[in-house]
Scaffold this active site. Structure first.
Site, short mmCIF file in Angstrom:
data_model
loop_
_atom_site.label_atom_id
_atom_site.label_comp_id
_atom_site.label_asym_id
_atom_site.label_seq_id
_atom_site.Cartn_x
_atom_site.Cartn_y
_atom_site.Cartn_z
N CYS A 158 -30.18 -74.67 14.48
CA CYS A 158 -30.88 -73.71 15.32
C CYS A 158 -31.77 -74.53 16.26
O CYS A 158 -31.52 -75.70 16.49
CB CYS A 158 -31.66 -72.71 14.49
SG CYS A 158 -32.93 -73.44 13.44
N MET A 159 -32.83 -73.95 16.76
CA MET A 159 -33.65 -74.66 17.73
C MET A 159 -34.46 -75.80 17.12
O MET A 159 -34.90 -76.71 17.82
CB MET A 159 -34.60 -73.69 18.43
CG MET A 159 -33.89 -72.70 19.34
SD MET A 159 -32.78 -73.47 20.53
CE MET A 159 -33.90 -74.49 21.46
#
EC number: 2.7.1.211
Length: 662
Positions: free
Chosen positions: A29-30
């Site tokens: 994810c980020m």
């Protein structure tokens, strides 16, 4: 090539999770590398946490290694590239040491890596995104095409034997059963495509199926037809074909999404599908079907004209150019064309010609095997890729052998052109269904013409072999393994270096961060994610969003990145803060559903500007915590004063003040 830090992080993470063989699959994810671990007993949690560059570790449904934005995507990509798969794909077994891999596994891993590198070099354009969507719609249907097509082919052979009197009438019912199975696929293909198109475009699958079914005009009698509003002629069931269905369902997705925004939740489930089906159904029948009908008929007619007039020349050009189309992902557009030709003429003459490209690869690989017999690594890869290549699965040969070497890819294309010329010159050779190529396509060749297809295959094998044997073998590929030629893909692994641009020095000034969403400010320490609760990535403020779906820019500055799944945005403010807005906990798993952002990296934004919307109600219904965090990821450069008095916040509410660190 990844820099030293990225490679080091990737290798140390693998080392402390038990190696790649202990990982089932990997995404990111980020801020986190997320791994599905096979055996947690092999994971050294303490050593993992102590890796320089790792901010924290979370052991949840997946093992989450927190690295932070900007670096996590590079580390994750390095980790999957090392294994030879894409993000989210299952890891192959026994991958710790290449010596333990079978020839087939080794070439498939190398092919996957080279293919990923080729795709990474290609600029994403609207056309390529459209082609990717077309691929996603039809790939799930390929097994059905093959199975139903083969059953139909057997039924056709038995029918001919029945007419000739070679078998008795007792076969009638058996033949009819096979035709019923075949028609179960092709008669209602518009419905299946409608459902898959809805899944791809984000519409309700059932509604997409209904729109597809509407093009079949169920219930319309020949004695009382619906009429084409342009020429007054009766509309025909299936007019507009699959191309029309895909376009109509795309329109449905746009209408449905707008209705979901406008219609109150209390009546949404009743009103939205009713209006969407009625409006798009009328649009499909009276506009899409007539226009798409003209387009599909013209397209099929043009292709038939080219093949009839061009003959062997057209076959050569198509057969030679198909592999470059595959390399650039342009071949996906051919799937609906094949289907339209089958619907209108009972066969697609394109598929046998294009299948020659794979046969050229086989001939080229055999030539390499002979000329490069001292290069055991290369010949082992060829041995692993040849069997599936002969059966029509060409990617291991393309991306694992010929494309990395360069010259053999070109000579293989020449071989494909020679086979295509034979098929085009003979004419009337078509496939009754789409599916595999190579030898596996023989049962799908229209009745009585399979021998011509076999002649084409042999011509492509011989053409690819001769062109490669004499003109397509790189000298370094013929060297013995004792000479360290690295990898057969050494050419594709070479990346030119560029001089780094001089960094612009940021002058930090006093600034304020405002709320990215309306809602209620809550203590960061109470956030359910332990890494975020500890403010590991930087000073943070947590907000429980209200029902208002708007998302605001918290700073004056520039958008630096937007998560592929739209659950996070990164900004750099004009004052120098790097601010990450993370919307929800573990919402990366929603893959963008319920998130609709309107900004892109590089865009300038103003504090309080609306940058998107999130359907928080649906996110919560899906079982995810909606708490949204504003994180200053370079907070070490500032003295941060967090507001603790705010209970209810809105877009103009200041949640943090910053002063440059002395």
């Amino acid at each position: 090539m990844a820099d030293a830090k990225i490679k080091r992080l990737a290798q140390e993470i693998y080392k402390n999770v038990g190696g790649p063989s202990n990982v089932e699959k990997l995404i990111h994810c980020m801020t986190r590398v997320r791994m599905t671990i096979i055996d947690m007993d092999k994971v050294d949690m303490e050593a993992l946490k102590n890796i320089d560059g790792v901010l924290g570790v979370v052991d949840d449904e997946t093992l989450q290694v927190v690295i932070g934005p900007g670096t996590v995507n590079k580390v994750a990509q390095e980790m999957v590239d090392e294994v030879g798969v894409k993000l989210g794909e299952p890891f192959p077994e026994n991958i710790n040491e290449n010596d333990h891999l079978t020839d087939k596994e080794m070439v498939e891993a190398k092919a996957a890596k080279v293919k990923a590198e080729q795709k990474a070099k290609q600029k994403q354009t609207p056309i390529k995104r459209i082609l990717k969507s077309i691929s996603n719609i039809f790939i799930p249907l390929i097994p059905a095409f093959v199975g139903a097509g083969l059953i139909g082919g057997v039924a056709a052979v038995l029918s001919n034997l029945l007419v000739a009197g070679d078998i008795g009438k007792g076969w009638n019912d058996f033949i009819m059963i096979m035709k019923v199975i075949q028609n179960g696929m092709f008669s209602y293909l518009a419905v299946y495509v409608g459902i898959n198109s809805a899944n791809e475009f984000g519409a309700t699958p059932g509604l997409g199926g209904i729109i597809g079914a509407a093009t079949l005009l169920p219930g319309v009698l020949p004695t009382a037809p619906l009429h084409n509003i342009f020429n007054g002629q009766a509309l025909a069931a299936g007019q507009g074909g699959i191309i029309g269905v895909i376009f109509a369902v795309w329109i449905l997705s746009l209408v449905e999404k707008k209705l979901h925004q406008w219609i109150p939740d209390s009546i949404d489930i009743i009103v939205t599908p009713t209006i969407a089906l009625f409006v798009v159904g009328i649009f499909t029948i009276f506009l899409v079907m007539p226009v798409a009908g003209v387009i599909s008929s013209s397209l099929v007619g043009a292709i038939e004209w080219v093949l009839n007039v061009g003959g062997a020349f057209s076959g050569f050009v198509l057969g030679a150019l198909f592999l470059p189309m595959v390399m650039f992902g342009l071949h996906q557009i051919l799937t609906p064309i094949h289907i339209e030709m089958i619907n209108k003429t009972g066969m697609t003459p394109l598929l046998p010609i294009l299948a020659m490209a794979g046969a050229g690869q086989v001939g080229a690989a055999i030539a390499l095997w002979i000329r490069c017999h001292r290069n055991h690594k290369l010949t082992n890869m060829i041995k692993g890729a040849l069997p599936v290549g002969i059966l029509g699965i060409g990617e291991p040969l393309i991306y694992g052998v010929t494309l990395p070497l360069g010259k053999p890819f070109i000579t293989a294309c020449i071989g494909g052109g020679i086979g295509g010329a034979v098929i085009g010159g003979l004419g009337h050779i078509g496939a009754i269904a789409i599916g595999p190529s190579g030898v596996a396509l023989i049962p799908l060749i229209n009745n009585g013409h399979w021998l011509g297809y076999v002649f084409g295959l042999l011509a492509a094998y011989v053409g690819g072999f001769i062109a490669t044997y004499f003109f397509g073998v790189p000298k370094d590929a013929m060297q013995s393994d004792t000479v360290d030629n690295g990898s057969i893909a050494s050419k594709s692994d070479t990346v030119s270096s560029t001089t780094a641009a001089e960094e612009t020095k940021i002058t930090y000034v006093n600034d304020t961060i405002t709320a990215p969403v309306d809602g209620k400010q809550v203590p960061v320490s109470e956030v359910s994610d332990p890494i975020m609760a500890k403010e590991t990535m930087g000073k943070s403020v947590a907000i429980q969003p209200s029902e208002d779906s708007k998302v605001y820019a918290p700073v004056d500055g520039k958008v630096m990145f937007v998560a592929d799944t739209s659950h996070a945005i990164g900004y750099t403010s004009d004052a120098g803060e790097e601010v990450l807005i993370h919307m929800g906990i573990d919402t990366v798993n929603l893959k963008g559903k319920y998130f609709n952002l309107s900004v892109k990296p590089g865009e300038k934004v103003s504090r309080g500007q609306v940058v998107g919307k999130v359907d928080w109600t649906e996110v919560a219904k899906a079982g995810y915590d909606t708490v949204t965090l504003a994180i200053i990821t370079n907070s070490q450069d500032f003295s941060v004063d967090k507001s603790t008095d705010n209970v209810n916040v809105e877009k103009s509410t200041i949640i943090m003040k910053t002063t440059p660190a002395s």
